[in-house]
Design an enzyme around this catalytic site. Structure first.
Site, PDB file in Angstrom:
ATOM      1  N   HIS A 246       0.936  -1.081  -0.059  1.00 11.29           N
ATOM      2  CA  HIS A 246      -0.066   0.256  -0.100  1.00 11.29           C
ATOM      3  C   HIS A 246       0.941   1.080   0.091  1.00 11.29           C
ATOM      4  O   HIS A 246       1.796   1.258   0.613  1.00 11.29           O
ATOM      5  CB  HIS A 246      -0.680  -0.035   1.283  1.00 11.29           C
ATOM      6  CG  HIS A 246      -1.979   0.814   0.841  1.00 11.29           C
ATOM      7  ND1 HIS A 246      -1.861   2.278   1.258  1.00 11.29           N
ATOM      8  CD2 HIS A 246      -3.379   0.617   0.642  1.00 11.29           C
ATOM      9  CE1 HIS A 246      -3.363   2.867   1.133  1.00 11.29           C
ATOM     10  NE2 HIS A 246      -3.922   1.921   0.823  1.00 11.29           N
ATOM     11  N   GLU A 304      -7.713  -5.505  -0.274  1.00 14.33           N
ATOM     12  CA  GLU A 304      -8.365  -6.209  -1.372  1.00 14.33           C
ATOM     13  C   GLU A 304      -8.162  -7.735  -1.073  1.00 14.33           C
ATOM     14  O   GLU A 304      -8.888  -8.488  -1.636  1.00 14.33           O
ATOM     15  CB  GLU A 304      -7.373  -5.753  -2.670  1.00 14.33           C
ATOM     16  CG  GLU A 304      -7.765  -4.280  -3.013  1.00 14.33           C
ATOM     17  CD  GLU A 304      -8.740  -3.906  -3.301  1.00 14.33           C
ATOM     18  OE1 GLU A 304     -10.097  -4.074  -2.823  1.00 14.33           O
ATOM     19  OE2 GLU A 304      -8.793  -3.057  -4.476  1.00 14.33           O
TER      20      GLU A 304
HETATM   21  N1  CMC Z   1       3.973  -7.547  -4.666  1.00  9.55           N
HETATM   22  C1  CMC Z   1       5.319  -7.744  -4.837  1.00  9.55           C
HETATM   23  N2  CMC Z   1       6.219  -6.453  -4.920  1.00  9.55           N
HETATM   24  C2  CMC Z   1       5.477  -5.299  -4.454  1.00  9.55           C
HETATM   25  C3  CMC Z   1       3.957  -5.399  -4.091  1.00  9.55           C
HETATM   26  C4  CMC Z   1       3.442  -6.271  -4.342  1.00  9.55           C
HETATM   27  N3  CMC Z   1       2.182  -6.586  -3.947  1.00  9.55           N
HETATM   28  N4  CMC Z   1       3.828  -3.996  -4.089  1.00  9.55           N
HETATM   29  C5  CMC Z   1       4.991  -3.518  -4.127  1.00  9.55           C
HETATM   30  N5  CMC Z   1       5.985  -4.128  -4.281  1.00  9.55           N
HETATM   31  C6  CMC Z   1       7.178  -3.582  -4.596  1.00  9.55           C
HETATM   32  C7  CMC Z   1       7.437  -3.080  -5.824  1.00  9.55           C
HETATM   33  O1  CMC Z   1       7.737  -3.824  -6.939  1.00  9.55           O
HETATM   34  C8  CMC Z   1       8.571  -1.997  -5.655  1.00  9.55           C
HETATM   35  O2  CMC Z   1       9.914  -2.794  -5.784  1.00  9.55           O
HETATM   36  P1  CMC Z   1      11.106  -2.185  -6.503  1.00  9.55           P
HETATM   37  O3  CMC Z   1      11.355  -0.994  -5.506  1.00  9.55           O
HETATM   38  O4  CMC Z   1      11.991  -3.272  -6.283  1.00  9.55           O
HETATM   39  O5  CMC Z   1      10.857  -1.906  -7.701  1.00  9.55           O
HETATM   40  C9  CMC Z   1       8.364  -1.810  -4.021  1.00  9.55           C
HETATM   41  O6  CMC Z   1       7.742  -2.840  -3.626  1.00  9.55           O
HETATM   42  C10 CMC Z   1       7.741  -0.412  -4.163  1.00  9.55           C
HETATM   43  O7  CMC Z   1       6.632  -0.394  -4.846  1.00  9.55           O
HETATM   44  P2  CMC Z   1       5.760   0.875  -5.367  1.00  9.55           P
HETATM   45  O8  CMC Z   1       5.167   0.565  -6.570  1.00  9.55           O
HETATM   46  O9  CMC Z   1       6.779   2.135  -5.162  1.00  9.55           O
HETATM   47  O10 CMC Z   1       4.852   1.183  -4.251  1.00  9.55           O
HETATM   48  P3  CMC Z   1       3.386   1.865  -4.355  1.00  9.55           P
HETATM   49  O11 CMC Z   1       3.403   2.619  -3.065  1.00  9.55           O
HETATM   50  O12 CMC Z   1       3.403   2.861  -5.588  1.00  9.55           O
HETATM   51  O13 CMC Z   1       2.341   0.813  -4.742  1.00  9.55           O
HETATM   52  C11 CMC Z   1       0.437  -0.466  -4.638  1.00  9.55           C
HETATM   53  C12 CMC Z   1       1.193   0.432  -3.920  1.00  9.55           C
HETATM   54  C13 CMC Z   1      -0.807  -0.948  -3.938  1.00  9.55           C
HETATM   55  C14 CMC Z   1       0.492   0.048  -6.169  1.00  9.55           C
HETATM   56  C15 CMC Z   1       1.273  -1.721  -4.805  1.00  9.55           C
HETATM   57  O14 CMC Z   1       1.669  -2.209  -3.506  1.00  9.55           O
HETATM   58  C16 CMC Z   1       0.834  -2.787  -5.510  1.00  9.55           C
HETATM   59  O15 CMC Z   1       0.816  -3.101  -7.008  1.00  9.55           O
HETATM   60  N6  CMC Z   1       0.130  -3.859  -4.668  1.00  9.55           N
HETATM   61  C17 CMC Z   1      -0.684  -5.032  -5.419  1.00  9.55           C
HETATM   62  C18 CMC Z   1      -1.978  -4.395  -6.069  1.00  9.55           C
HETATM   63  C19 CMC Z   1      -2.736  -4.453  -5.045  1.00  9.55           C
HETATM   64  O16 CMC Z   1      -3.184  -5.105  -4.150  1.00  9.55           O
HETATM   65  N7  CMC Z   1      -3.874  -3.208  -5.056  1.00  9.55           N
HETATM   66  C20 CMC Z   1      -4.894  -2.683  -4.231  1.00  9.55           C
HETATM   67  C21 CMC Z   1      -4.228  -1.679  -3.287  1.00  9.55           C
HETATM   68  S1  CMC Z   1      -5.276  -1.330  -1.726  1.00  9.55           S
HETATM   69  C22 CMC Z   1      -6.818  -0.293  -2.318  1.00  9.55           C
HETATM   70  C23 CMC Z   1      -6.688   0.855  -2.154  1.00  9.55           C
HETATM   71  O17 CMC Z   1      -6.510   1.380  -1.189  1.00  9.55           O
HETATM   72  O18 CMC Z   1      -6.644   1.554  -3.298  1.00  9.55           O
END
Ligand code: CMC
Length: 362
Positions: A246, A304
């Site tokens: 998140h 989720e």
């Molecule tokens: N599985 C594997 N790796 C992950 C995941 C995950 N679920 N989430 C983040 N990472 C890794 C990502 O690959 C990155 O690694 P690196 O630095 O090596 O490239 C690191 O963690 C940071 O990721 P980020 O994309 O900068 O983090 P963010 O804050 O932009 O992402 C997120 C938040 C929710 C988009 C992400 O955690 C994700 O894609 N999760 C899976 C999809 C999901 O469950 N979405 C529902 C979100 S909750 C609903 C809401 O409140 O909207």
């Protein structure tokens, strides 16, 4: 410079507060766990919209006004059902919302609150080659949503499980869809436009589109014993594990536990217990693997993950999960859109140009 606007405060709000370090969500003075443990959806609508929509009724009057709005939406979309039938449910919902009023008054707000249930149910019935079921304003919103899908009266347990879900997702600070809705409202466009824009942002799998893939993951893993190996392979391929991580929470998303408890309240049925055991095994293995794979990033369970198990147990097909999310979040979008229109200014940020300079003729 970050292009995700991390840590940028884009608005002051009285609606909700997300504490990512402590794992707390407060919605207008109430902890999300309390809302999820027994608030009717209609009371959550009142909580969020009070002071933002003129003439908002309360209690039984609001319940019956939302019921009448369901009927109004059904009548409005009925001539257009054939066009909605072949669209994905979330696209049918977007198209259906565009048939409704686009003002900023009580009628518009109530129609938007009512519409996701009516449009989603009609689209699901048609997808199963069944005739849409007309709303019954005498029911609660959650009971009627379930009845319009199955064609049978909902049990009290199921209706209260859906109430818990809708309350849990009703608002969540400045997320992507809420920011989108506020941006649209800041231009003085109507509530319908703000809600449609919010839905477009919600649709993506990084926001509200994740629970369908979570269910696909649970189905593919199938047994608790297979969880570790399956998830390790997915991470090795570079996949993101849906339902984990998140932008704001650095600990467990409080909504995950609120929903897990809502599932437990649904029934003690053996099949459901098996599904929960599978989900728990997948969660444990995923957290273990994520800790090793991303030691510098605190990745925990998000809303989720248990949404998938709860909505499945309530009988929703995976293709409708984002629409059910929208049925709860639409209340937050309306409240934020009104708050922005009443207290904010046009949202108009800047960008820094890093493209080529114009060629100067010699
Ligand atoms: N599985 C594997 N790796 C992950 C995941 C995950 N679920 N989430 C983040 N990472 C890794 C990502 O690959 C990155 O690694 P690196 O630095 O090596 O490239 C690191 O963690 C940071 O990721 P980020 O994309 O900068 O983090 P963010 O804050 O932009 O992402 C997120 C938040 C929710 C988009 C992400 O955690 C994700 O894609 N999760 C899976 C999809 C999901 O469950 N979405 C529902 C979100 S909750 C609903 C809401 O409140 O909207």
């Amino acid at each position: 410079m970050t292009n995700g606007l991390d840590d940028v405060v884009a608005a002051e709000t009285v609606l909700s507060d997300v504490d990512g370090a402590k794992g707390r969500l407060v919605i207008r003075g109430h902890a999300v766990e309390d809302l999820a443990a027994g608030w009717a959806f209609e009371d959550v609508v009142h909580l969020l919209l009070e002071g933002f929509v003129d003439g908002l009724p309360a209690g039984e009057d609001l319940r019956s006004a939302i019921g009448s709005a369901r009927l109004g939406v059904f009548k409005r979309i009925s001539p257009h059902l054939a066009a909605l039938r072949d669209l994905e449910p979330v696209d049918a919902l977007r198209a259906g919302l565009s048939l409704l009023a686009d003002g900023d008054d009580l009628d518009t707000a109530l129609q938007l609150v009512a519409a996701p249930a009516v449009i989603t149910a009609a689209r699901l019935r048609m997808g199963a080659a069944k005739t849409p079921v007309a709303p019954d304003p005498a029911n609660t919103h959650s009971a009627d949503f379930l009845r319009m899908i199955s064609g049978r009266p909902a049990t009290a347990h199921a209706a209260s499980g859906l109430d818990s879900y809708l309350a849990t997702v009703s608002d969540h600070g400045m997320n992507a869809s809420t920011f989108t809705a506020r941006t649209v409202a800041s231009t003085q466009a109507g509530l319908g436009s703000a809600a449609i824009a919010g839905l477009c942002a919600l649709k993506g799998p990084l926001h509200g589109g994740a629970p369908g893939p979570v269910l696909a993951m649970l189905d593919a893993i199938a047994t608790p014993q297979a969880a570790h190996g399956w998830l390790a392979e997915a991470l090795a391929r570079g996949d993101r594990l849906m339902g984990f991580g998140h932008r704001i929470y650095r600990v467990r998303d409080p909504r995950a536990d609120a929903l897990k408890q809502a599932i437990a309240r649904l029934s003690s049925d053996e099949e459901l217990a098996g599904r929960i055991a599978l989900a728990e095994a997948v969660e444990t293995a995923a957290l273990d693997l994520l800790r090793t794979a991303k030691p510098d990033r605190s990745l925990d369970t998000n809303v989720e993950f248990y949404t998938a198990a709860l909505l499945e147990a309530l009988g929703f097909p995976a293709q409708a999960f984002t629409c059910v999310f929208a049925a709860g979040r639409v209340v937050g979008w309306i409240a934020h859109a009104r708050e922005q229109a009443m207290t904010g200014r046009l949202i108009r940020p800047q960008s820094r140009y890093i493209g080529p300079a114009p060629q100067i003729a010699a």
